[in-house]
Design a protein around this motif. Structure first.
Motif, PDB file in Angstrom:
ATOM      1  N   ALA A  21      43.542  41.561  28.934  1.00  0.00           N
ATOM      2  CA  ALA A  21      44.688  42.383  28.489  1.00  0.00           C
ATOM      3  C   ALA A  21      45.344  43.264  29.490  1.00  0.00           C
ATOM      4  CB  ALA A  21      43.759  44.251  28.358  1.00  0.00           C
ATOM      5  N   PRO A  22      46.186  43.118  30.076  1.00  0.00           N
ATOM      6  CA  PRO A  22      47.456  42.792  30.975  1.00  0.00           C
ATOM      7  C   PRO A  22      47.630  44.290  30.547  1.00  0.00           C
ATOM      8  CG  PRO A  22      48.208  41.618  29.404  1.00  0.00           C
ATOM      9  CD  PRO A  22      46.864  41.462  27.851  1.00  0.00           C
ATOM     10  N   HIS A  23      48.176  45.534  30.541  1.00  0.00           N
ATOM     11  CA  HIS A  23      48.239  46.574  30.568  1.00  0.00           C
ATOM     12  C   HIS A  23      47.513  47.560  31.255  1.00  0.00           C
ATOM     13  CE1 HIS A  23      46.607  46.722  26.571  1.00  0.00           C
ATOM     14  NE2 HIS A  23      45.997  47.819  26.657  1.00  0.00           N
ATOM     15  N   ILE A  24      45.725  46.620  30.390  1.00  0.00           N
ATOM     16  CA  ILE A  24      44.816  47.775  31.386  1.00  0.00           C
ATOM     17  C   ILE A  24      44.496  46.847  32.728  1.00  0.00           C
ATOM     18  CG2 ILE A  24      42.802  48.229  31.179  1.00  0.00           C
ATOM     19  CD1 ILE A  24      42.807  48.089  28.160  1.00  0.00           C
ATOM     20  N   ALA A  25      44.916  45.749  33.144  1.00  0.00           N
ATOM     21  CA  ALA A  25      44.442  45.321  34.318  1.00  0.00           C
ATOM     22  C   ALA A  25      45.419  45.174  35.295  1.00  0.00           C
ATOM     23  CB  ALA A  25      44.561  44.093  34.116  1.00  0.00           C
ATOM     24  N   ARG A  54      45.334  41.538  37.913  1.00  0.00           N
ATOM     25  CA  ARG A  54      46.387  41.827  37.168  1.00  0.00           C
ATOM     26  C   ARG A  54      47.605  40.922  37.617  1.00  0.00           C
ATOM     27  NH1 ARG A  54      45.394  46.844  39.459  1.00  0.00           N
ATOM     28  NH2 ARG A  54      44.976  47.600  40.821  1.00  0.00           N
ATOM     29  N   GLU A  55      47.228  39.532  38.177  1.00  0.00           N
ATOM     30  CA  GLU A  55      48.573  38.824  37.748  1.00  0.00           C
ATOM     31  C   GLU A  55      48.758  37.873  36.652  1.00  0.00           C
ATOM     32  OE1 GLU A  55      48.808  36.598  40.702  1.00  0.00           O
ATOM     33  OE2 GLU A  55      49.858  38.513  41.945  1.00  0.00           O
TER      34      GLU A  55
END
Lengths: 276, 478
Positions: A21-25, A54-55
């Protein structure tokens, strides 16, 4: 749909999920939570964020398989997908140099406490960590937390590992001069530790995860009395001054749907037996 | 009095509207199916015949989105339903919803000339008829303008956001709608009950907007997942529309409001409508309703909550309201529906405390009787307590429906955004906020209002954003 990238069993019936879930991370911070719903008919359940990359776009959380939703979650494997996840929700923890910080975590909340301790340690704090569980086999992250702490204690309800119960904390709190105390765990633990620190006036922060539906302050089911004032845990919290929370009220409200929750889990398990 | 006759006809006008078939009260309180069943083709044509086709139609004045009402009614008369729905959709992308939930009696129908001698034309029912006719056949997707290459972020998928998204998509802009919940529709989905607005209809109308090319992302919390500033920079949007609506429920601040069995109307309705608790345990979210329910407040939300409580098996449901019947803010039609279904109205009554049992469940409520003062300079009659009139009533469920405050998160996380004291966002007549490229509309600007006024705001903001994007496009290329 959110793909599960990794599943770990931390202890019996306690699982750790890493979800893409990149946008949450990208935005997650210690102290915040997510709300997930596993399918169209599911319920929305809040879970404290226990890690993020995050990466790689990964968000991690741990859960205890106690109700229907968490039991269903527990059956999911790597590569399976969760229908929807909202987040990050709630206010991030205040992380700065406080000095000597006492961190107490119990049960599944040991998982987000590791994230909290990492951040507090990075900010230059001296950490005294206490982790607790009902029994020895339910403990996890022991070595990780030990490695980050200046002092480290273990407690179990039955005494099968470390101290029996949290009573020993009284002595530690009396001897050490703590600048702050962070507590994460079931409500009775939050209450017990808050009572131990109260006589010494140690600022004590408890993380509350009451029943929630939307998680954005719209339904108000998560309302708690803090210092006699009504607060919504989802938007005003989830962290509050542990000395001001009305724990009796909180415990009663958490049991509001206990009959329905048991019924739901039971029916699901029976169905599960029938249909394999 | 001179008799009004329809143009080109010698017949006298029909004063009575064609009634809409409804589920009888004793049947409908046992299900969540839609109460009003809609006109048949014959009924719709008969009702359409009543329209006088005024040369200077007054009804249009009352429509917040300016639908050419006489034109679509004429189409119904002629049996040209396809053209009729096209006429409506020139101005309104969500007709099946508006036909059901608009307060037509205060809008278009209020201005209908026929209303002076009898019932106004049932414009809402006719709109609904055409929308349902079209949905049953499958939507015609209108031609879109060529792509402008401009991107607009819409925050919230309620009535204002949906209307704006549809308008901008048709104009060729790329639109992404960010929604916190797992389903689209905002209040249409979580607030208005199934028996007034079936969720299949919301799903279908949103489906139409998706077919226009609008993208929806669920679980996004603007203010946390992205800030407004990030949408305009990192995420590459050219404009943002804030349609986050009403949020936190208000409580009265009296003792006992955190007892179990005391719900905010929002929680109650979210459980019932969004999470479908009435299907528990087939669906996972539970709800508990006791035998005797008190709903505090008398707006449309209170009526919805009261009627849901009846359908969930409550034996007695009371509306507890501090003023009198004539001050109730709910639509007359909703009050009548509630009355027909057996809701009891306790007017001039104000709760002052709730009392629970040893397990923390609400069991009693203390109220005080009220009276209305003589009208003050503004003509308002204030409710004041009658001294020593306190009494205690047995109750096992309370639903507090006294209003909501605007959602605060965006205001808190957007530096430079001008906000009123009550938490609503400041906009100019073109729905522009204090930040360039950022627009707002609906309840987040006006405070709690109606679905159609939010749609009107969405429509206005869409026009304004379109002009902004065109201008900006020119500046960029020059």
């Amino acid at each position: 749909m959110y793909e599960i990238l990794a599943v770990k069993e931390l202890a019996p019936k306690i699982k750790w999920f890493e979800v893409y879930a990149p946008h949450i991370a990208k935005k997650a911070k210690p102290g915040q939570f997510i709300i997930l719903i596993i399918n169209e008919r599911g319920e929305r359940i809040p879970l404290t964020i226990a890690g993020y990359d995050r990466e790689k776009g990964i968000v991690s959380f741990a859960f205890n398989e106690v109700g229907k939703t968490t039991k269903q979650l527990g059956l999911l494997k790597e590569g399976d997908r969760i229908w929807n996840i909202a987040g990050p929700l709630g206010n991030p923890s205040e992380i700065r140099k406080f000095g000597k910080v006492l961190c107490v975590a119990a049960g599944v909340m040991i998982a987000p406490m590791l994230l909290q301790i990492k951040a507090l340690r990075e900010a230059g704090n001296e950490i005294t960590a206490v982790i607790g569980a009902r029994r020895r086999d339910l403990l996890f992250f022991v070595e990780d937390i030990k490695a980050l702490s200046h002092r480290f204690y273990v407690a179990t309800d039955d005494g099968s590992e470390g101290h029996k119960g949290l009573g020993f904390l009284k002595e530690i709190v009396a001897k050490e001069k703590f600048d702050r105390c962070i507590v994460m765990g079931p409500v009775p633990t939050l209450q017990a530790v808050s009572e131990i620190t109260r006589p010494y006036g140690i600022p004590t922060i408890v993380s509350l995860m009451p029943l929630m539906v939307d998680g954005m302050g719209m339904c108000g089911v998560c309302r708690v009395l803090v210092g006699g004032k009504m607060k919504f845990a989802c938007v005003d919290g989830p962290e509050f001054d542990g000395h001001l929370v009305d724990y009796e009220e909180l415990i009663r409200r958490q049991r509001m749907f206990i009959v329905e929750e048991r019924l739901s889990a039971l029916l699901w398990e029976m169905g599960g037996l029938k249909y394999g | 009095m001179a008799e009004i006759t329809p143009k080109g006809s010698r017949e006298k006008i029909k004063k009575k509207a064609v009634p809409i078939p409804k589920q009888p009260p004793e049947v409908r309180i046992k299900n969540f199916n839609e109460v009003a069943l809609g006109y048949t083709e014959e009924q719709a044509r008969e009702e359409a015949e009543r329209c006088l086709q005024c040369k200077e139609p007054q009804c249009i004045k009352g429509c917040p989105v300016g639908i050419d009402i006489p034109a679509f009614i004429k189409c119904i008369r002629e049996g040209n339903f396809e053209e009729g729905i096209r006429k409506i959709k020139e101005k309104n992308s969500l007709p099946a919803i508006c036909g059901r939930v608009c307060p037509q009696e205060d809008q278009c129908q209020k201005y209908c000339v026929l209303g002076k001698v009898g019932d106004p034309v049932s414009i809402g029912r006719l709109e609904r008829f055409l929308a349902d006719w079209e949905r049953a056949r499958g939507f015609n997707i209108p031609e879109k303008a060529p792509s402008t290459g401009r991107r607009v972020a819409v925050i919230g998928s309620g009535p204002s956001g949906l209307t704006l998204a549809a308008d901008l998509a048709k104009l060729g802009h790329e639109v992404v709608v960010f929604e916190l919940l797992h389903l689209p529709g905002g209040v249409l989905t979580y607030g208005i009950p199934e028996f007034r607005l079936p969720k299949e209809i919301v799903k279908a109308e949103v489906g139409y907007i998706q077919k226009l090319g609008v993208e929806f992302r669920f679980g996004y919390v603007i203010g946390r997942t992205f800030t407004i500033h990030e949408l305009l920079t990192d995420e590459g949007f050219d404009a943002v529309f804030i349609g986050t609506g009403a949020g936190p429920p208000m409580f009265m601040g009296i003792p006992g409001e955190t007892l179990c069995g005391v719900y905010s109307a929002n929680e109650f309705l979210i459980r019932v409508n969004l999470m479908k608790s009435y299907l528990f345990p087939g669906w996972d979210t539970p709800i508990k309703v006791g035998d005797k329910v008190a709903v505090i407040g008398a707006g449309n939300v209170a009526m919805d909550a009261a009627r849901c409580a009846l359908r969930l098996g409550a034996k007695e449901v009371h509306i507890v309201y501090r003023r009198s019947r004539s001050e109730m803010p709910a639509r007359e039609e909703e009050i009548m529906n509630a009355e027909e279904e057996g809701v009891i109205f306790d007017v001039l009554t104000l709760p002052v405390a709730y009392y629970g049992d040893e397990k923390g469940w609400v069991r009693k409520m203390e109220c005080i009787r009220m009276q209305l003062t003589e009208p003050d300079e503004s003509g308002r009659r204030r409710p004041v307590p009658i001294p020593n009139s306190n009494f205690i009533a047995d109750i096992d469920t309370v639903i507090v429906a006294i209003g909501r405050r605007p959602n605060p998160l965006i205001q808190q996380t957007t530096p430079g955004l001008k906000v009123n004291d009550d938490g609503t966002i400041v906009v100019d007549e073109n729905m522009r906020t204090s930040i360039e490229g950022v627009y707002a509309g609906g309840d987040i600007v006006t405070g709690e209002a109606t679905v159609i006024s939010a749609m009107g705001a969405g429509r206005k903001a869409a026009k304004s954003i379109h002009e902004y994007l065109l201008k900006r496009g020119k500046n960029k290329s020059s």
